[in-house]
Design a protein around this motif. Structure first.
Motif, PDB file in Angstrom:
ATOM      1  N   TYR A 149     114.681  15.019 -88.462  1.00 50.37           N
ATOM      2  CA  TYR A 149     113.304  14.546 -88.416  1.00 50.37           C
ATOM      3  C   TYR A 149     113.230  13.283 -87.570  1.00 50.37           C
ATOM      4  CZ  TYR A 149     108.580  13.372 -89.601  1.00 50.37           C
ATOM      5  OH  TYR A 149     107.244  13.083 -89.506  1.00 50.37           O
ATOM      6  N   LEU A 150     112.364  13.310 -86.558  1.00 51.60           N
ATOM      7  CA  LEU A 150     112.277  12.189 -85.612  1.00 51.60           C
ATOM      8  C   LEU A 150     110.943  11.469 -85.742  1.00 51.60           C
ATOM      9  CD1 LEU A 150     113.599  14.364 -82.684  1.00 51.60           C
ATOM     10  CD2 LEU A 150     114.893  12.521 -83.779  1.00 51.60           C
ATOM     11  N   SER A 151     110.927  10.191 -85.364  1.00 53.43           N
ATOM     12  CA  SER A 151     109.668   9.464 -85.266  1.00 53.43           C
ATOM     13  C   SER A 151     109.264   9.410 -83.801  1.00 53.43           C
ATOM     14  CB  SER A 151     109.831   8.048 -85.807  1.00 53.43           C
ATOM     15  OG  SER A 151     109.930   8.100 -87.209  1.00 53.43           O
ATOM     16  N   ALA A 152     107.991   9.100 -83.591  1.00 57.05           N
ATOM     17  CA  ALA A 152     107.489   9.086 -82.212  1.00 57.05           C
ATOM     18  C   ALA A 152     108.258   8.088 -81.346  1.00 57.05           C
ATOM     19  CB  ALA A 152     106.005   8.756 -82.213  1.00 57.05           C
ATOM     20  N   ASP A 153     108.798   7.023 -81.965  1.00 58.93           N
ATOM     21  CA  ASP A 153     109.471   5.998 -81.164  1.00 58.93           C
ATOM     22  C   ASP A 153     111.000   6.051 -81.268  1.00 58.93           C
ATOM     23  OD1 ASP A 153     109.840   5.155 -83.742  1.00 58.93           O
ATOM     24  OD2 ASP A 153     109.022   3.142 -83.449  1.00 58.93           O
ATOM     25  N   THR A 154     111.553   7.139 -81.779  1.00 55.36           N
ATOM     26  CA  THR A 154     113.009   7.242 -81.903  1.00 55.36           C
ATOM     27  C   THR A 154     113.648   7.300 -80.513  1.00 55.36           C
ATOM     28  OG1 THR A 154     112.749   8.479 -83.960  1.00 55.36           O
ATOM     29  CG2 THR A 154     114.904   8.613 -82.885  1.00 55.36           C
ATOM     30  N   VAL A 155     114.667   6.461 -80.310  1.00 51.37           N
ATOM     31  CA  VAL A 155     115.389   6.466 -79.029  1.00 51.37           C
ATOM     32  C   VAL A 155     116.858   6.745 -79.326  1.00 51.37           C
ATOM     33  CG1 VAL A 155     116.095   5.077 -77.032  1.00 51.37           C
ATOM     34  CG2 VAL A 155     113.810   4.790 -78.008  1.00 51.37           C
ATOM     35  N   ILE A 156     117.426   7.763 -78.688  1.00 51.54           N
ATOM     36  CA  ILE A 156     118.832   8.107 -78.920  1.00 51.54           C
ATOM     37  C   ILE A 156     119.514   8.314 -77.569  1.00 51.54           C
ATOM     38  CG2 ILE A 156     120.440   9.697 -80.072  1.00 51.54           C
ATOM     39  CD1 ILE A 156     118.224  10.403 -82.031  1.00 51.54           C
ATOM     40  N   GLY A 157     120.677   7.710 -77.411  1.00 50.64           N
ATOM     41  CA  GLY A 157     121.386   7.766 -76.130  1.00 50.64           C
ATOM     42  C   GLY A 157     122.235   9.027 -75.971  1.00 50.64           C
ATOM     43  N   ARG A 158     122.628   9.234 -74.736  1.00 49.04           N
ATOM     44  CA  ARG A 158     123.418  10.379 -74.310  1.00 49.04           C
ATOM     45  C   ARG A 158     124.734  10.481 -75.086  1.00 49.04           C
ATOM     46  NH1 ARG A 158     124.935  12.280 -68.648  1.00 49.04           N
ATOM     47  NH2 ARG A 158     126.612  10.776 -68.622  1.00 49.04           N
ATOM     48  N   ASP A 159     125.151  11.690 -75.333  1.00 50.79           N
ATOM     49  CA  ASP A 159     126.438  11.956 -75.979  1.00 50.79           C
ATOM     50  C   ASP A 159     126.518  11.442 -77.406  1.00 50.79           C
ATOM     51  OD1 ASP A 159     127.601  13.472 -73.986  1.00 50.79           O
ATOM     52  OD2 ASP A 159     128.207  11.682 -72.866  1.00 50.79           O
TER      53      ASP A 159
END
Ligand code: UD1
Ligand code: CA
Length: 450
Positions: free
Chosen positions: A260-270
């Motif tokens: 479940y994600l929020s509109a502002d979730t930021v997740i990096g590569r790998d």
């Protein structure tokens, strides 16, 4: 082109069955109204006017938190969409440019759709956004004549022939602002609902010899939220899109549909996200981190190479440096965990800072709350906190310090010192055997019922 957004958000949203104004219900943890404002923001509007009514104060607060320059107008009585737009007239007094009307309950508009509307405006006086409805239900129908839009007829007022039309009104429109207000002045309320329909300006514009057309977009973008079930469906659409975007960015989601994600979730590569992880608002995860199954994160930052979970809870103000490890059944709140530090099992670390390469043993608790106030725990680098240590804040432990298992730390510990604070152990030879004998005899008597 200079534009002003007019966002209609006065409606009660009766079908939401809620005390909360409809446009404040969240999708991916962000109020619908804010989604609409962000969609409109791609036009870099010079002004944004929010038409409020039900729950006006709460709606205004949310709107101005998103954009402090947003102008709030209040529509005291909800007499229809044309009446709603008319409330923006004073706010746009003297404004030269286009007004783009959006609905606060239509959160999924894509940037290129608004840009296409603005492009179409170059050749037309009034542009409406339409969509081909799979189930046209109660939408207004767009009566086209080639590329020209003749009029919009509301479902309630439509003939059978008109109801057969599937090209429907999304509610969005773009028009020169002062012309729009002039058109609205001519709108009456002689219709099935007794409301001032914004849609009536199409026919009025044509009578005035203006060019009117419709631009089409896919139905998903115009999805309006009217009920809790629409809200859930909208959230699901958001989640599907956001997960796909993360996968494209090179994030591994082992079971995407369970994250479940929020509109502002930021997740990096790998970074790898295991199944059943919840991202509340305000989470940033850098590249190459691992978020293990059943973890719950909000308001936190996870650096490169960190591992979180399974079953970890990161609360607001958590800052994990590179290569930190937060293990199972650990809760962290308002705390900085420096590079390489480990909190691996069953601990609560709140209002604290933990130095680099420090190890926090299982069952450690920062006792940060005295029942009235919160206090800070400061732990240096290369510290070893023994299992089941209670750190009674405010307290600090210097670099290289150690606490013995089961210690209750109430005083500061200097660097390289060992803190031991627990009752001394005493062994009584033969006592266990004696005690067992007594207990077994007791049980035997009870079993015989004597
Ligand atoms: C409206 C359109 C319809 C279109 C549909 C798309 C009109 C007359 N009809 O119908 O053609 O297919 O949207 O979803 O425009 N609002 C106010 N003040 C009011 C009335 C409404 O602010 O007095 C706001 C509502 O909060 C909502 C929006 O305007 O955000 C649309 O109003 P709603 O009553 O939902 O219109 P529909 O009947 O759905
Ligand atoms: Ca509606």
């Amino acid at each position: 082109m200079t534009t002003a957004l007019v966002i209609l958000a006065a409606g009660k949203g009766t079908r939401m069955n809620s005390e909360i104004p409809k446009v404040l219900h969240p999708i991916a943890q962000v109020p619908m109204l804010v989604h609409a404002m962000r969609a409109g923001a791609v036009l870099s509007p010079e002004r944004t006017v929010i038409v409020t009514g039900h729950g006006a104060e709460a709606v205004a607060r949310v709107a101005q938190a998103e954009d402090e320059n947003a102008q709030i107008v209040v529509q005291q009585e909800q007499l229809g969409t044309a009446h709603a737009v008319a409330q923006a007239r004073d706010a746009l007094d003297g404004f030269e440019g286009d007004a783009v009307v959006l609905f606060g309950d239509t959160p999924f508009l894509q940037p290129d759709t608004l840009e296409r509307m603005i492009a179409a405006r170059a050749k037309n006086d009034l542009v409406i956004l339409g969509f081909d409805a799979a189930d046209p239900a109660r939408y207004g129908r767009l009566v086209m004549n080639g590329d020209a839009l003749e009029r919009i007829v509301e479902f309630k007022d439509a003939s059978d022939e008109e109801r057969a039309i599937t090209f429907c009104n999304s509610g969005l429109m773009a028009c020169d602002a002062q012309s729009l207000f002039s058109l609205i002045e001519a709108v009456g309320n002689d219709n099935a609902s007794g409301e001032y329909y914004l849609t009536d300006i199409v026919e009025i514009a044509r009578d005035r010899g203006m060019g009117v057309t419709a631009v089409a977009c896919d139905e998903a973008q115009t999805l309006g939220v009217n009920s809790r079930s629409d809200l859930a469906a909208a959230d699901a659409i958001f989640q599907t899109r956001a997960r796909a975007a993360l996968l494209d960015l090179g994030v591994t989601l082992m079971a995407p549909e369970t994250v479940y994600l929020s509109a502002d979730t930021v997740i990096g590569r790998d970074t790898v996200i295991e199944p059943n992880v919840v991202f509340g608002p305000g989470v940033t995860v850098e590249s190459g981190a691992t978020i293990r199954a059943f973890s719950h994160l909000e308001g936190c930052h996870v650096s490169r190479g960190a591992t979180v979970g399974p079953y970890a809870r990161l609360r607001p103000g958590t800052e994990l440096a590179e290569n930190t490890r937060i293990g199972n059944f650990v809760e962290i709140k308002n705390a900085e965990i420096a590079e390489g530090a480990k909190v691996n099992h069953l601990s609560y670390v709140g209002d604290a800072s933990v130095g680099a390469a420090t190890n926090i043993g299982a069952g450690t608790i920062t006792c940060n709350y005295d029942g009235v106030m919160k206090h800070k725990t400061t732990i240096g680098e290369n510290v070893f906190i023994g299992s089941n240590t209670m750190l009674v804040a405010p307290v600090s432990l210097g670099d290289g310090a150690m606490t013995a298992t089961g210690t209750i730390v109430t005083r500061d510990v200097e660097p390289d010192a060992l803190a031991v604070a627990r009752a001394k152990q005493e062994n009584k030879p033969g006592y266990a055997r004696k005690l067992f004998d007594v207990l077994k005899a007791k049980k035997a008597r009870r079993d015989k019922g004597t």
